[in-house]
Each structure stands twice: as structure tokens, then as C-alpha cells.
Design an enzyme around this catalytic site. Structure first.
Site, PDB file in Angstrom:
ATOM      1  N   HIS A  59      63.655  51.215  -0.143  1.00 48.84           N
ATOM      2  CA  HIS A  59      62.339  51.511  -0.710  1.00 48.84           C
ATOM      3  C   HIS A  59      62.334  50.892  -2.102  1.00 48.84           C
ATOM      4  CE1 HIS A  59      58.593  53.883  -1.282  1.00 48.84           C
ATOM      5  NE2 HIS A  59      58.908  53.619  -2.537  1.00 48.84           N
TER       6      HIS A  59
ATOM      7  N   HIS B  88      57.790  57.523   9.808  1.00 47.63           N
ATOM      8  CA  HIS B  88      58.167  58.892   9.443  1.00 47.63           C
ATOM      9  C   HIS B  88      57.677  59.827  10.531  1.00 47.63           C
ATOM     10  CE1 HIS B  88      59.217  57.799   5.252  1.00 47.63           C
ATOM     11  NE2 HIS B  88      58.287  56.872   5.434  1.00 47.63           N
TER      12      HIS B  88
ATOM     13  N   LYS C 235      69.000  53.799   4.839  1.00 44.49           N
ATOM     14  CA  LYS C 235      67.814  53.636   3.995  1.00 44.49           C
ATOM     15  C   LYS C 235      68.120  54.106   2.581  1.00 44.49           C
ATOM     16  CE  LYS C 235      63.407  53.231   2.891  1.00 44.49           C
ATOM     17  NZ  LYS C 235      62.243  53.927   3.382  1.00 44.49           N
TER      18      LYS C 235
ATOM     19  N   HIS D  27      59.242  51.002  10.765  1.00 48.05           N
ATOM     20  CA  HIS D  27      59.311  51.943   9.623  1.00 48.05           C
ATOM     21  C   HIS D  27      58.383  53.113   9.923  1.00 48.05           C
ATOM     22  CE1 HIS D  27      59.571  52.613   5.060  1.00 48.05           C
ATOM     23  NE2 HIS D  27      58.938  53.663   5.573  1.00 48.05           N
TER      24      HIS D  27
ATOM     25  N   HIS E  66      58.175  48.059   3.567  1.00 49.89           N
ATOM     26  CA  HIS E  66      56.726  48.061   3.257  1.00 49.89           C
ATOM     27  C   HIS E  66      56.372  47.423   1.917  1.00 49.89           C
ATOM     28  CE1 HIS E  66      57.720  51.722   1.142  1.00 49.89           C
ATOM     29  NE2 HIS E  66      57.668  52.508   2.211  1.00 49.89           N
TER      30      HIS E  66
ATOM     31  N   ASP F 200      54.930  52.667   8.391  1.00 41.78           N
ATOM     32  CA  ASP F 200      55.090  53.683   7.350  1.00 41.78           C
ATOM     33  C   ASP F 200      54.147  54.851   7.598  1.00 41.78           C
ATOM     34  OD1 ASP F 200      56.342  54.844   5.207  1.00 41.78           O
ATOM     35  OD2 ASP F 200      55.055  53.919   3.705  1.00 41.78           O
TER      36      ASP F 200
HETATM   37  O1  DOR Z   1      53.462  56.919   1.166  1.00 45.29           O
HETATM   38  C1  DOR Z   1      54.618  57.164   1.471  1.00 45.29           C
HETATM   39  N1  DOR Z   1      54.931  58.270   2.175  1.00 45.29           N
HETATM   40  N2  DOR Z   1      55.579  56.334   1.083  1.00 45.29           N
HETATM   41  C2  DOR Z   1      56.876  56.632   1.258  1.00 45.29           C
HETATM   42  O2  DOR Z   1      57.690  55.853   0.838  1.00 45.29           O
HETATM   43  C3  DOR Z   1      57.286  57.909   1.868  1.00 45.29           C
HETATM   44  C4  DOR Z   1      56.242  58.437   2.711  1.00 45.29           C
HETATM   45  C5  DOR Z   1      56.448  59.882   3.122  1.00 45.29           C
HETATM   46  O3  DOR Z   1      57.568  60.207   3.517  1.00 45.29           O
HETATM   47  O4  DOR Z   1      55.502  60.666   3.065  1.00 45.29           O
HETATM   48 ZN    ZN Z   2      58.189  55.154   4.402  1.00 42.52          ZN
END
Ligand code: DOR
Ligand code: ZN
Length: 338
Positions: free
Chosen positions: A133, A14, A96, A12, A167, A239
Site C-alpha cells: 500500500h 477486501h 501485503k 486486490h 491500487h 479494492d
Molecule cells: O479505501 C480503502 N479501504 N483503502 C484501503 O487501502 C483499505 C480499504 C479498507 O480496508 O477499507
Molecule cells: Zn485495499
């Protein structure tokens, strides 16, 4: 002491796009054999074409030709034809689902779960994994627990759909795994380390603010027990969610913890502290490979219990981002990547 992990995976992640992607992607590509890349860009990655183009940018930015970038589509109502095309697309992993408006860039998420069912049925038939999520719009500490009935109903209605609770942050979510074989979960590093007290018990720590927010000590302990105890349906998913420093240190702080550059050393330190180094391989790779039948390129990352100085920030391409444990000295570092 040394620990080697084979084919570590971040299930997971980003990576963003543009300059931020170019700054952060090499850090994940260096330490991990592969990662599941989240689709919550602006606009979201919601077509096969957008996903293919994004994958190209991810691989170019990561600078590791072997990096196993597992791409996701942002959930919307998809036709069977679109799903069949996604399935045939190299690097496609799953879809997702974000409930609308619960986290960063989720405004175009699902408002009404009933409308999602035809697509979910097709995904079940085609063997496409669903990633969720799992938060509601309720009181902040209850948002995950209030969402658990949705997981229950999805898991019961679609018994052959592989559903990943992305998460998880509560003891109740860990327990739910026992109820349905088709549920699995990712757990972050920060939910293994932090409680709400760390985020805001003393001073408000914007760099520890994420969604779902870190909860009670009993929740952290349940997550730790699952990860360190070798629970076969939990997987590491960092995450790691970088935001520019000015978007974190401001009024209206964005949710997200940037943990990618410290993730593996900090996990090694945590598992060693608890005498569970034999469980690290399962958590950071084997469970995911088994659950999803992944064939990950060979990569071995070796960690040693030597100090690692974490920078105050990472800079480049006009970006500045503050990592988890900024300015701290960790007890473990990566010594070899082959
Ligand atoms: O803390 C987070 N940041 N949780 C998420 O689900 C998305 C993520 C983000 O994309 O910044
Ligand atoms: Zn995330």
C-alpha cells in the site's frame, strides 16, 4: 454486443470477516474465478494459522467450491521458517505491506522500512510476492507521489522481488512502472472513473471516499491509458472495501468503496465506451496470470450491453452496505457464468 472474459481475477479485494464476509463473498465468487484477499482484519492476518483459518471462512462464505482464493499475510518481520511454511500452505499468495497508520486497519503496519529488509530479502530468495500500500503520511493529494522513492529503493535493492504497487492513483506511479521490470500495479475501477471532484467537488460523497483518494483528471487519464492500452504490468484489483452503511454515512467516514457487485459490468461498459474490449481480458486476467504464473480454474463470464439496475444497498446477515453506482442503471450486465 457481448464480451466473454476467461478466468476473471480481482487482484486486490477486501472481504472482511464474520457477517460482512458472508454478505459480500458470494458476489465476488459469482463474477470472478479468483481474487487476492487482503489481510487487514482486526487483528491482522499475520500468521500461517490465522491465514489458513481465514481461507476456510472465505471459501465457505463464497459458496463457490472452485473459487481461487489467493490469501495474503499482513507484513511483519517473519523468520525463514515461517516464510517456508507459508509457501507450502495451499492458497498462499504473498505478503501485503502497509506503512503504519495510512489506511483502514493498518495501525500494526511498518513504521521503519529498514527493519523490514531482512524479511524482504528472504521473500526475494523464496520467490514470495510483495504487495504494497504505497502512501505516505503527507498532504493527502501527495501521499502516493511521496511514496514513490520507497518503491524505487525497494525495486533497486531487491531486483528479484516481485513488487506490486497496490491500487495506484497517479500518473507518476504509472510512469514508475517503466523504470523497474520487477514492479507491477493493480488499478481499481473507481480510479478509472473518478477524480477528487467527484468525491468532494460539489457535495461530499462518503461512498466515493477511499485510500488512496481519487486525484486529478490527468491522473485518471494516465491510469485509463495504461488499462485500456493493454499495459502488460497493470492488473485489475477492485479494492472493493465494504464498510457498514453507518460507518460510511457518519461523522468520521471510513475509507473504502464497495464495488464488487458492479465491477465486471462497469469495466465492460468502460472498455466498450473506449473501443478497447480487446484489452479487457489482459487487464482482468491474463496479465496477472502471466506475471505470477497462476493456474486459475476454468470460468467464463459473459457480459452483454443490457441494463443492470444497481440496488440502493445490499443487505443480509444483519449488514447493510452501499455499492458503487447505488441506485443507478448500468449499461452492461453479466448474462452467463460457466
Ligand atoms: O479505501 C480503502 N479501504 N483503502 C484501503 O487501502 C483499505 C480499504 C479498507 O480496508 O477499507
Ligand atoms: Zn485495499
Amino acid at each position: 454486443m457481448e464480451i466473454s472474459v476467461r478466468a476473471p481475477l480481482d487482484m486486490h479485494l477486501h472481504l472482511r470477516d464474520g457477517e460482512m464476509l458472508r454478505l459480500v463473498a458470494p458476489m465476488s465468487a459469482a463474477d470472478f474465478a479468483g481474487a487476492v484477499v487482503m489481510p487487514n482484519l482486526v487483528p491482522p492476518v499475520a500468521s500461517v494459522e490465522a491465514m489458513q483459518e481465514y481461507r476456510g471462512r472465505v471459501l465457505a462464505a463464497g459458496k463457490e467450491p472452485e473459487f481461487y482464493a489467493l490469501m495474503t499475510l499482513f507484513f511483519r518481520e517473519y523468520t525463514e521458517e515461517e516464510l517456508l511454511r507459508a509457501k507450502e500452505t495451499p492458497g498462499f499468495f504473498g505478503i501485503k505491506l502497509y506503512p503504519a497508520g495510512v489506511t483502514t486497519n493498518s495501525e500494526q503496519g511498518v513504521g521503519n522500512m529498514a527493519s523490514a529488509e531482512p524479511t524482504l530479502r528472504l521473500m526475494e530468495q523464496l520467490g514470495i510476492p510483495l504487495l504494497v500500500h504505497g502512501e505516505s503520511h503527507g498532504f493527502v493529494l501527495d501521499r502516493e507521489e511521496e511514496f514513490l522513492p520507497v518503491y524505487r529503493s525497494l525495486a533497486a535493492k531487491f531486483p528479484r522481488l516481485r513488487i506490486c504497487m497496490e491500487h495506484i492513483s497517479t500518473a507518476a506511479a504509472v510512469k514508475l512502472l517503466d523504470e523497474y521490470e520487477n514492479l507491477c500495479a493493480t488499478i481499481t475501477l473507481h480510479h478509472l472513473l473518478l477524480t477528487l471532484d467527484d468525491v468532494m467537488g460539489d457535495k461530499l460523497r462518503p461512498h466515493l471516499f477511499c485510500k488512496p483518494i481519487a486525484k486529478r483528471e490527468a491522473d485518471r487519464e494516465a491510469l485509463l491509458t495504461a488499462a485500456l492500452g493493454g499495459h502488460t504490468r497493470v492488473m485489475f484489483g477492485s479494492d472493493s472495501a465494504p464498510h457498514p452503511r453507518e460507518a460510511k454515512e457518519c461523522c468520521g467516514c471510513a475509507a473504502g468503496i464497495f464495488s464488487a457487485p458492479v465491477a465486471l459490468p462497469r469495466l465492460a461498459q468502460l472498455f466498450a465506451l473506449h473501443g478497447a474490449v480487446d484489452k479487457l481480458q489482459g487487464f482482468v486476467s491474463d496479465n496477472a496470470r502471466r506475471i505470477y504464473g497462476l493456474h486459475v480454474p476454468e470460468k467464463k463470464v459473459t457480459l452483454r450491453d443490457e441494463p443492470m439496475q444497481v440496488p440502493e444497498s445490499y443487505r443480509g446477515f444483519g449488514q447493510k452496505v452501499v455499492p458503487l453506482d447505488a441506485g443507478e442503471e448500468l449499461g452492461w450486465r453479466v448474462v452467463e457464468r460457466i
